[in-house]
Design a protein around this motif. Structure first.
Motif, PDB file in Angstrom:
ATOM      1  N   VAL A 148      20.778  32.733  24.984  1.00  0.00           N
ATOM      2  CA  VAL A 148      20.394  31.437  25.577  1.00  0.00           C
ATOM      3  C   VAL A 148      21.301  30.328  25.031  1.00  0.00           C
ATOM      4  O   VAL A 148      21.790  29.475  25.780  1.00  0.00           O
ATOM      5  N   LEU A 149      21.594  30.386  23.708  1.00  0.00           N
ATOM      6  CA  LEU A 149      22.526  29.418  23.100  1.00  0.00           C
ATOM      7  C   LEU A 149      23.900  29.509  23.775  1.00  0.00           C
ATOM      8  O   LEU A 149      24.532  28.485  24.083  1.00  0.00           O
ATOM      9  N   GLY A 188      23.975  27.863  27.038  1.00  0.00           N
ATOM     10  CA  GLY A 188      24.066  26.417  26.824  1.00  0.00           C
ATOM     11  C   GLY A 188      25.505  26.010  26.541  1.00  0.00           C
ATOM     12  O   GLY A 188      25.992  24.986  27.045  1.00  0.00           O
ATOM     13  N   TYR A 189      26.205  26.821  25.761  1.00  0.00           N
ATOM     14  CA  TYR A 189      27.606  26.546  25.438  1.00  0.00           C
ATOM     15  C   TYR A 189      28.474  26.622  26.700  1.00  0.00           C
ATOM     16  O   TYR A 189      29.326  25.763  26.947  1.00  0.00           O
ATOM     17  N   HIS A 190      28.225  27.650  27.518  1.00  0.00           N
ATOM     18  CA  HIS A 190      28.968  27.815  28.767  1.00  0.00           C
ATOM     19  C   HIS A 190      28.765  26.596  29.660  1.00  0.00           C
ATOM     20  O   HIS A 190      29.708  26.057  30.243  1.00  0.00           O
ATOM     21  N   HIS A 191      27.511  26.128  29.731  1.00  0.00           N
ATOM     22  CA  HIS A 191      27.176  24.951  30.542  1.00  0.00           C
ATOM     23  C   HIS A 191      27.818  23.687  29.981  1.00  0.00           C
ATOM     24  O   HIS A 191      28.311  22.837  30.722  1.00  0.00           O
ATOM     25  N   ALA A 192      27.842  23.589  28.632  1.00  0.00           N
ATOM     26  CA  ALA A 192      28.470  22.422  27.995  1.00  0.00           C
ATOM     27  C   ALA A 192      29.956  22.369  28.351  1.00  0.00           C
ATOM     28  O   ALA A 192      30.511  21.290  28.592  1.00  0.00           O
ATOM     29  N   ARG A 235      30.363  20.733  31.685  1.00  0.00           N
ATOM     30  CA  ARG A 235      30.205  19.270  31.629  1.00  0.00           C
ATOM     31  C   ARG A 235      31.423  18.607  31.005  1.00  0.00           C
ATOM     32  O   ARG A 235      31.888  17.551  31.478  1.00  0.00           O
TER      33      ARG A 235
END
Ligand code: HEM
Length: 142
Positions: A91-92, A95-99, A102
């Motif tokens: 899950v972390l 989040g990193y992939h999504h960051a 952005r």
């Protein structure tokens, strides 16, 4: 569990490795983008980053899909602590992939406010997550 399980695990490892190639290299491009002024070199870096990010998405989906197949389909790791800890780290990683998506958008809109030093530290995060996940799934400390 038969060869089917082994094929799924082999493909899982292949796509995890490929996804990580992007997770390691895209932030490295961000380090260079944070040091490059507007111009031809910057445009080329942005083009590379965009293509790489587009390539990482299907690799991520395949890596996770095959992992879910091993866990939910073959029942490997069901109810075990190492698997729960691994999923928390996954899950972390999402989040990193999504960051990264952005941050790429901010570079495209010339709105980046972070230094190349920040991106060098940011680049180390997937290394630590990979280390922890591989220890969990191979050593199974709990
Ligand atoms: C939804 C996410 C994921 C799930 C449900 C999942 C599940 C699994 C399962 C059940 C296995 C088989 C373990 C065995 O047969 O011994 C496995 C193997 C493995 N997974 Fe994942 N995984 C996921 C994501 C990841 C990620 C993101 C990484 C890397 C950071 C990773 C790295 C590995 C490795 C290296 C193996 C091989 C371990 C071995 O051969 O002993 N997995 N995974």
């Amino acid at each position: 569990m038969g060869s089917g399980y082994l094929w799924v695990k082999a493909l899982h490892i292949v796509f995890v490795t490929s996804w990580f190639a992007g997770l390691f290299y895209l932030p490295r491009i961000f380090v260079n983008l944070a040091m490059t002024d507007p111009g031809e070199a910057r445009d080329r870096l942005l083009l590379m980053a965009g293509k790489l990010y587009r390539f990482m998405n299907p690799l991520m989906v395949l890596a996770l899909g095959l992992g879910l197949w091993l866990w939910l389909g073959y029942g490997v790791g069901a109810g075990q602590g190492w698997m729960h800890a691994k999923l928390a780290l996954v899950v972390l990683l999402l989040g990193y992939h999504h960051a990264c998506a952005r941050l790429l958008r901010k570079f495209r809109e010339d709105r980046n406010a972070r230094s190349h030093v920040w991106y060098r530290w940011f680049n180390e995060v997937p290394v630590l997550i990979l280390l922890a996940v591989v220890v969990l799934v191979v050593v199974r400390p709990f």
